[in-house]
Every structure is written in structure tokens, then in C-alpha cells.
Scaffold this motif. Structure first.
Motif, mmCIF file in Angstrom:
data_model
loop_
_atom_site.group_PDB
_atom_site.id
_atom_site.type_symbol
_atom_site.label_atom_id
_atom_site.label_comp_id
_atom_site.label_asym_id
_atom_site.label_seq_id
_atom_site.Cartn_x
_atom_site.Cartn_y
_atom_site.Cartn_z
ATOM 1 N N THR A 98 0.840 -1.198 0.000
ATOM 2 C CA THR A 98 0.000 0.000 0.000
ATOM 3 C C THR A 98 0.875 1.249 0.000
ATOM 4 O OG1 THR A 98 -1.754 -1.166 1.160
ATOM 5 C CG2 THR A 98 -1.840 1.230 1.208
ATOM 6 N N GLU A 99 1.948 1.216 0.780
ATOM 7 C CA GLU A 99 2.833 2.379 0.846
ATOM 8 C C GLU A 99 3.541 2.595 -0.485
ATOM 9 O OE1 GLU A 99 3.175 4.445 3.289
ATOM 10 O OE2 GLU A 99 2.196 3.392 4.926
ATOM 11 N N LEU A 100 4.118 1.519 -0.996
ATOM 12 C CA LEU A 100 4.984 1.644 -2.176
ATOM 13 C C LEU A 100 4.211 1.848 -3.466
ATOM 14 C CD1 LEU A 100 7.873 -0.975 -1.868
ATOM 15 C CD2 LEU A 100 8.096 1.474 -2.178
ATOM 16 N N LEU A 101 2.993 1.332 -3.522
ATOM 17 C CA LEU A 101 2.293 1.317 -4.805
ATOM 18 C C LEU A 101 1.225 2.411 -4.917
ATOM 19 C CD1 LEU A 101 1.895 -2.560 -5.223
ATOM 20 C CD2 LEU A 101 3.811 -1.091 -5.843
ATOM 21 N N SER A 102 1.203 3.338 -3.975
ATOM 22 C CA SER A 102 0.234 4.444 -4.076
ATOM 23 C C SER A 102 0.611 5.362 -5.224
ATOM 24 C CB SER A 102 0.198 5.235 -2.769
ATOM 25 O OG SER A 102 -0.440 4.474 -1.766
ATOM 26 N N GLU A 103 -0.399 5.994 -5.802
ATOM 27 C CA GLU A 103 -0.165 6.905 -6.940
ATOM 28 C C GLU A 103 -0.687 8.293 -6.578
ATOM 29 O OE1 GLU A 103 -1.958 5.109 -10.678
ATOM 30 O OE2 GLU A 103 -3.187 4.218 -9.088
ATOM 31 N N ILE A 104 -0.375 9.231 -7.476
ATOM 32 C CA ILE A 104 -0.981 10.560 -7.385
ATOM 33 C C ILE A 104 -1.858 10.705 -8.617
ATOM 34 C CG2 ILE A 104 -0.515 13.044 -7.321
ATOM 35 C CD1 ILE A 104 0.491 11.614 -4.850
ATOM 36 N N ASN A 105 -3.105 11.129 -8.429
ATOM 37 C CA ASN A 105 -4.005 11.225 -9.581
ATOM 38 C C ASN A 105 -3.926 12.596 -10.253
ATOM 39 O OD1 ASN A 105 -5.525 12.965 -8.021
ATOM 40 N ND2 ASN A 105 -7.271 11.583 -7.775
ATOM 41 N N LEU A 106 -4.778 12.801 -11.224
ATOM 42 C CA LEU A 106 -4.740 14.022 -12.040
ATOM 43 C C LEU A 106 -4.933 15.270 -11.184
ATOM 44 C CD1 LEU A 106 -4.722 15.164 -14.981
ATOM 45 C CD2 LEU A 106 -7.176 14.758 -15.060
ATOM 46 N N LYS A 107 -5.695 15.098 -10.099
ATOM 47 C CA LYS A 107 -5.992 16.243 -9.239
ATOM 48 C C LYS A 107 -4.883 16.474 -8.208
ATOM 49 C CE LYS A 107 -10.169 18.148 -7.140
ATOM 50 N NZ LYS A 107 -11.427 17.866 -6.460
ATOM 51 N N GLY A 108 -3.921 15.545 -8.116
ATOM 52 C CA GLY A 108 -2.847 15.681 -7.145
ATOM 53 C C GLY A 108 -3.130 14.954 -5.841
ATOM 54 N N GLU A 109 -4.190 14.143 -5.826
ATOM 55 C CA GLU A 109 -4.543 13.426 -4.596
ATOM 56 C C GLU A 109 -3.888 12.046 -4.602
ATOM 57 O OE1 GLU A 109 -8.611 13.363 -5.618
ATOM 58 O OE2 GLU A 109 -9.145 15.137 -4.431
ATOM 59 N N GLN A 110 -3.620 11.548 -3.395
ATOM 60 C CA GLN A 110 -3.030 10.203 -3.310
ATOM 61 C C GLN A 110 -4.115 9.156 -3.522
ATOM 62 O OE1 GLN A 110 -1.859 8.315 0.424
ATOM 63 N NE2 GLN A 110 0.200 8.033 -0.345
ATOM 64 N N LEU A 111 -3.773 8.152 -4.288
ATOM 65 C CA LEU A 111 -4.704 7.072 -4.571
ATOM 66 C C LEU A 111 -4.035 5.762 -4.156
ATOM 67 C CD1 LEU A 111 -7.434 7.389 -5.998
ATOM 68 C CD2 LEU A 111 -6.356 6.664 -8.110
ATOM 69 N N LYS A 112 -4.626 5.092 -3.139
ATOM 70 C CA LYS A 112 -4.002 3.850 -2.679
ATOM 71 C C LYS A 112 -4.535 2.675 -3.481
ATOM 72 C CE LYS A 112 -3.050 5.351 1.964
ATOM 73 N NZ LYS A 112 -3.074 5.136 3.377
ATOM 74 N N PRO A 113 -3.715 1.663 -3.697
ATOM 75 C CA PRO A 113 -4.187 0.489 -4.432
ATOM 76 C C PRO A 113 -5.077 -0.366 -3.526
ATOM 77 C CG PRO A 113 -1.978 0.097 -3.618
ATOM 78 C CD PRO A 113 -2.327 1.495 -3.220
ATOM 79 N N ILE A 114 -5.783 -1.278 -4.133
ATOM 80 C CA ILE A 114 -6.577 -2.258 -3.381
ATOM 81 C C ILE A 114 -5.828 -3.574 -3.488
ATOM 82 C CG2 ILE A 114 -8.765 -3.499 -3.279
ATOM 83 C CD1 ILE A 114 -10.063 -1.040 -4.544
ATOM 84 N N ILE A 115 -5.332 -4.027 -2.342
ATOM 85 C CA ILE A 115 -4.494 -5.231 -2.323
ATOM 86 C C ILE A 115 -5.375 -6.437 -2.023
ATOM 87 C CG2 ILE A 115 -2.420 -6.277 -1.330
ATOM 88 C CD1 ILE A 115 -1.790 -3.504 -2.216
ATOM 89 N N HIS A 116 -5.243 -7.435 -2.809
ATOM 90 C CA HIS A 116 -6.041 -8.645 -2.610
ATOM 91 C C HIS A 116 -5.127 -9.860 -2.598
ATOM 92 C CE1 HIS A 116 -9.521 -11.075 -2.487
ATOM 93 N NE2 HIS A 116 -9.231 -11.689 -3.611
ATOM 94 N N ILE A 117 -5.383 -10.759 -1.637
ATOM 95 C CA ILE A 117 -4.493 -11.905 -1.433
ATOM 96 C C ILE A 117 -5.200 -13.188 -1.867
ATOM 97 C CG2 ILE A 117 -2.997 -13.074 0.237
ATOM 98 C CD1 ILE A 117 -2.426 -10.195 0.480
ATOM 99 N N VAL A 118 -4.495 -14.017 -2.614
ATOM 100 C CA VAL A 118 -5.031 -15.331 -2.977
ATOM 101 C C VAL A 118 -3.924 -16.362 -2.781
ATOM 102 C CG1 VAL A 118 -6.657 -14.445 -4.706
ATOM 103 C CG2 VAL A 118 -4.368 -15.123 -5.416
ATOM 104 N N ALA A 119 -4.316 -17.621 -2.761
ATOM 105 C CA ALA A 119 -3.341 -18.705 -2.738
ATOM 106 C C ALA A 119 -3.558 -19.517 -3.996
ATOM 107 C CB ALA A 119 -3.529 -19.577 -1.507
ATOM 108 N N ALA A 120 -2.572 -19.556 -4.846
ATOM 109 C CA ALA A 120 -2.756 -20.247 -6.132
ATOM 110 C C ALA A 120 -1.416 -20.540 -6.754
ATOM 111 C CB ALA A 120 -3.590 -19.388 -7.072
ATOM 112 N N GLY A 121 -1.353 -21.648 -7.472
ATOM 113 C CA GLY A 121 -0.149 -21.925 -8.250
ATOM 114 C C GLY A 121 1.025 -22.308 -7.396
#
Lengths: 439, 145
Positions: A98-121
Motif C-alpha cells: 500500500t505504501e509503495l504502490l500508491s499513486e498521485i491522480n490528475l488532481k494531485g490526490e493520493q490514490l491507494k491500491p486495493i491489495i487482494h491476497i489469494v493462494a494459487a499456483g
């Protein structure tokens, strides 16, 4: 049925399926934000459909792809089941990502990703949603973290995720931009990795090891060279994120599948030779000062165990040809990673106090989870904040140096991992309590 | 065959470019399309800062030690190289010798101005025309002949 009608029908199908998903809970972090993002995307697509002309085949096709992709993300949330992966490790990974993958959007606001966990492969993967050309309806980005099913409790190996976090981070426009300028640029300023000509000259050098020479001539295109640079950068990120335990996991997990450590895949050379990667990591360990034990001579068995672990991970049988960066380059790259980490959640491994480390390792030797659980004379617990990488470092010290603790009833690798997993869960509660001022 | 298996970056880029074009020509539409414009911004930023934008993903880029791709993961986006080329050529045609960074930032300012007119300056007519021309060129370069 004309294509536009099919598109409208498909929209209703995805909407219906999404409403059905709402009935279930997947994972302790909750799925509300995931669901809300899916709903928001659906609303964007719904807004676009009425203005699509029936004969606009390209536009219809493009929105079908958007809907299909949305359906896929919905499917992934259904794949998440508690009990299929180490929850405390997953939670920590979620925090880092969440810390490393946050972005800044067109308006200059921080946008956090939605992290989802699965077990596969069977492997460790982090999939970061289309970072180059995103869907037109996308809001917050999805990040899928996939734990290997067969290794769900093997927390000592889960540190390999550090490498995958690196891949995702490089794709962002915020942390990624900094990593490209402060790390990748330093690694490519000179030497074999600096350009296509240099890497091919190095691969075809007369003084290369026999396993490399026997497969000459080599030709590595610019695309694959870039891929190698990314892999090496991610290795470095993983090491600095999780510390020496990362290198222990790296050797344990990867060495067996690289019987020829100098092999360059003739068909799809996406990764540099294992020997090159390992030499770089050992070199970095020395530059970081992590080649020296934390424990002291008075810690006897623990000191011997830690020395044995360091011997294991610093063992470097590979030819000097496999060294592709000089110390100055690597030092600057390390500093670059550390600078980025300091800006995003203060990430990165730090060395633990020696006495605490010994306490953790000794608990493992007694088949107990490695955490500090002292009670003072007044019956109050002595709580200490311990980072996940520090707990897992104690796990590796115990495992590699276990012969110094006697073999009677000693936990095997699986049990050692389970004990560490239990410790992570309890330590998570302790750390949260300390953060909230509980004494 | 699942539709999403055709995860073609060119289609996604066309959608983004046409949304941007529509909003620049009809700013009233932009107010409802902030999400789309944000994604245009994402693409432009990725192109501006990511040195590996358009790096064609090698066919079997599996993580270290894994046995293969996870079948349930979304398929990797293809043809990002063509998108990069389209963006590069469009920047050159519209902005000439202007450095890429500056050109992209001009485009982003236009998007910002039309998506959030209350918070940011209205783009100049000159910049608006450049942005229109740019996205027109992107569409032209990404459309099949």
C-alpha cells in the motif's frame, strides 16, 4: 443478436454476478473497498454504453474487454479464502505494498491500491493491474498477491515476495520513477549491464566460465537486457526490504532449480544467470555490513548458529566473471533503494538488538514461537516491537544452525515455519498494541 | 476463448484517446468523465516516467522459481510497444523539438483544466489545440489501416 445488444447483455451479466459476490466475506481486510471499486467501474461503463453507435465495432469490442476484465477481477476475489495463506505475513505485505504502490491522480490526490491476497499456483507473484495502459473505467488499482498453495505456512520462504514487491514498485509512476532514477540509473551507468554492446561483449568474453563459453555465441537483445536489469533491481529491493533472511530464502528456494548457475536460457533469457544474481546479493550484503553477526561471542550456541547461517548465505563459489557491478555502483544503488523506502512507510530491514535476537532463537530451540514474552517481577509482560524481517531472521538462524542446539525433539523445517508463523501473528498484536500506546 | 484473452493495449489506448478527444472538444462532457481522464493521465505519466514503458513482456516472464504463469491471473497486456510508438510519434509531430517531459506535462495540464475547472486554470486555446492534435494523431497511429 447484434454486437451492441450483446454488450448490453454482458453488462447485465457482470452486474448480476457482482451483486452475488457481495453476499460473502473474503479475508479479514474485508472486501467492501474491492466491491466498491468494481461497482464504480461498472457505473463508468454504464455511462458509456448509451452513446455507442451500433456500427462502432471497435468501441463495442473495447468495452467488452473492459467488462471481461472486470468480471475477472470479481472472480479473483472469490478465490480468496482464509486459511490458505499466512494471514500475518499477508497483512504485512499488504501494508508494504500500500505504501509503495500508491499513486498521485490528475488532481494531485493520493490514490491507494486495493491489495487482494489469494493462494494459487506454485510460485510467488504480485500482479499489479495494467500500469502502462489502464482501463478507461479504472479508479483505484487492483494488486493481486498470490501465495503458493503448497508453501502456505512457509513464512521463511515468503520473504521472496520482496523481489515481487520490487517488480510492482518499478511499475508505479511515483516510487517507480524514483527507483528508476536512483537505482536503475546507477546500475547501468557502466559495466556489462550498461548497454546491449557491453552485455554481449561480456557474455562472449574469452575469460567467461566454461558453462557460458560452451554455449557461445550469445546474443542478448535490448529488451532482454532491460529485463535482466529489472530482475537484478528487484533482487536488491528484496534484500534491502527483508534483510539477510531474504538471501537465505533465495538460496534455499532457487539454487535447487539452477543446477547450472551460469545458464543463459537460449530461447527466453528473461533472467540473468543465477550466479550473477547471487554474486550481486552477496556483494550487497558486504556493502550493507550485514555480513557480520549480530550476536556476540558470549551468546555461544546462538553465535555459532548465526555464523553458520552467514557462512551459508555468503558462500560464493561463483566465478568473478559473474560480478557485473563495481562496489561504487552498487553502493549508490543501495542508497537509492533506502532513500525510496524511507519515503514510503519507512520500509526496510534493520538489525535487531543482539539479546532480543538470542531470546527469539532460543525459544525456537524449545519449540516455541520466536517472540519476546518476558514477564517482570510484578507480573507485567515486557513487550517489544519486532519487525517481521527480524522474526524471520531468527527463524533462519535457528534452522541453519540447529545442530548447535541439540537434536532432541528439534522442530523440522515445516514446524519451524509454523512456529515463526504463530510468532508473526502474536507479534502483530504486540506491535499494534505498542503503536497505540499500550504499555 | 475468453474476451479478455485479447488484452490488447492498443484497444485500451484508443478508448482513452477518444475519451480525451471528446472531453477536450466538448468540455461539458469532461465534468462527468473525470475517471476516464484520470486514466488518460495515468497512461501519459507511465509513458513519461517509466523507462520500460512498452517493453514487450517476454512470453514466459515467470517469477524466479515458479513453474509457470498462474492460470487465474489476468493475461499480460500485449502490444504496449505499439502504444509507445504511437505516443512517441504523436509527441514528435505535435510538439517538435519540445522535450518529452514538457510536452506530456502540457497535455496533462489541459486534462486537469477541463476535468477540474474549479480547481485549475482553463487551458489556453493553443494548448487545447495541441492536445486535440496529439490525441487525433494517437488514434490515427493506433487504428488499423
Amino acid at each position: 443478436m447484434i454486437p451492441l445488444e450483446f454488450l448490453k447483455q454482458e453488462f447485465e451479466n457482470v452486474e448480476r454476478a457482482l451483486n452475488e459476490t457481495l453476499r460473502h466475506e473474503y479475508g479479514p481486510a474485508g472486501t467492501l473497498e474491492y466491491y466498491e471499486e468494481c461497482v464504480s467501474r461498472l457505473a463508468e461503463i454504464k455511462r458509456a454504453i448509451p452513446v455507442i453507435q451500433a456500427d462502432d465495432a471497435k468501441r463495442i469490442s473495447e468495452y467488452l474487454v473492459e467488462l471481461s476484465s472486470l468480471g475477472h477481477w470479481k472472480f479473483l476475489i472469490e478465490r480468496s479464502h482464509l486459511g490458505e495463506f499466512s494471514w500475518p505475513f499477508a497483512d504485512e505485505l499488504r501494508r508494504m505494498a500500500t505504501e509503495l504502490l500508491s499513486e498521485i491522480n490528475l488532481k494531485g490526490e493520493q490514490l491507494k491500491p486495493i491489495i487482494h491476497i489469494v493462494a494459487a499456483g506454485e510460485g510467488y507473484q504480485i500482479v499489479y493491474e495494467e500500469t502502462q495502459v489502464p482501463p478507461v473505467s479504472g479508479g483505484r488499482r487492483f494488486v493481486i498477491v498470490a501465495f503458493p498453495r503448497s508453501l502456505k505456512h512457509h513464512v521463511l520462504l515468503h520473504m521472496l515476495f520482496g523481489h515481487e514487491v520490487g517488480h510492482a514498485a518499478l511499475e508505479t509512476t511515483v516510487a517507480g520513477d524514483a527507483l528508476l532514477k536512483d537505482v536503475v540509473a546507477k546500475l547501468t551507468v557502466s559495466g556489462p549491464m550498461s548497454d546491449e554492446t557491453s552485455v554481449n561483449k561480456w557474455l562472449n568474453a574469452n575469460d567467461s566460465p566454461i558453462d557460458v563459453k560452451s554455449a557461445q555465441p550469445h546474443y542478448l537483445s535490448e529488451d532482454y537486457l532491460n529485463s535482466w536489469i529489472v530482475e537484478l533491481t528487484c533482487d536488491l529491493i528484496g534484500l534491502i526490504l527483508f534483510g539477510p533472511g531474504f538471501l537465505a530464502a533465495y538460496r534455499a528456494y532457487l539454487e535447487p532449480s539452477h543446477p547450472n548457475a551460469y545458464e543463459v536460457d537460449p530461447d527466453e533469457p528473461t533472467h540473468p544467470p543465477y550466479a550473477v544474481r547471487y554474486r550481486m546479493l552477496v556483494q550487497a550484503m558486504h556493502l550493507l555490513g550485514w555480513n557480520k553477526p549480530i550476536t556476540r561471542a558470549c551468546h555461544r550456541a546462538c553465535r555459532k548458529a548465526e555464523t553458520e547461517l552467514l557462512n551459508y548465505i555468503l558462500n560464493n563459489p561463483y566465478d568473478s566473471w559473474a560480478t557485473v557491478f563495481d562496489d561504487s555502483q552498487l553502493r549508490k544503488a543501495i542508497r537509492g533503494v533506502q532513500t525510496v523506502f524511507s519515503k514510503y512507510g519507512n520500509l526496510g530491514y534493520t538489525r535487531i538488538d543482539a539479546d532480543i535476537l538470542v531470546a527469539l532463537v532460543e525459544r525456537l530451540a524449545k519449540r516455541l514461537p520466536p517472540l519476546q514474552a518476558d514477564i517482570d517481577s510484578e507480573g507485567r509482560p515486557q513487550l517489544t516491537k519486532i519487525d517481521i524481517s527480524q522474526t524471520l531472521y531468527s527463524g533462519w538462524i535457528y534452522w541453519v544452525g540447529r545442530s548447535h542446539f541439540g537434536t532432541n525433539g528439534a522442530p523440522d523445517f515445516f514446524t519451524t515455519n509454523r512456529l515463526c508463523d504463530h510468532a508473526l501473528l502474536q507479534q502483530c498484536a504486540v506491535n499494534n498494541a505498542l503503536d497505540e500506546g499500550v504499555t | 476463448m475468453a474476451v479478455h484473452e485479447r488484452n490488447d493495449a492498443r484497444g485500451a489506448a484508443r478508448l482513452l484517446a477518444s475519451n480525451a478527444l471528446d472531453c477536450i472538444r466538448h468540455p461539458a462532457n469532461a465534468l462527468e468523465r473525470a475517471v476516464a481522464l484520470n486514466n488518460v493521465y495515468r497512461m501519459l505519466e507511465a509513458y513519461r516516467v517509466n523507462a520500460f514503458f512498452g517493453l514487450q513482456p517476454p512470453k514466459h516472464q515467470c517469477p524466479a522459481g515458479s513453474q509457470g504463469k498462474l492460470s487465474l491471473m489476468p493475461p499480460a497486456q500485449r502490444h504496449t510497444k505499439e502504444v509507445r510508438l504511437a505516443l512517441e510519434q504523436s509527441v514528435t509531430i505535435v510538439f517538435g523539438d519540445t522535450p518529452k517531459d514538457e510536452a506530456i506535462k502540457t497535455l496533462e495540464e489541459v486534462l486537469r483544466g477541463i476535468a477540474y475547472p474549479e480547481d485549475f486554470d482553463t487551458p489556453s486555446e493553443e494548448d487545447r489545440l495541441k492536445a486535440t492534435h496529439f490525441f487525433d494523431e494517437v488514434l490515427a497511429h493506433l487504428s488499423p489501416a
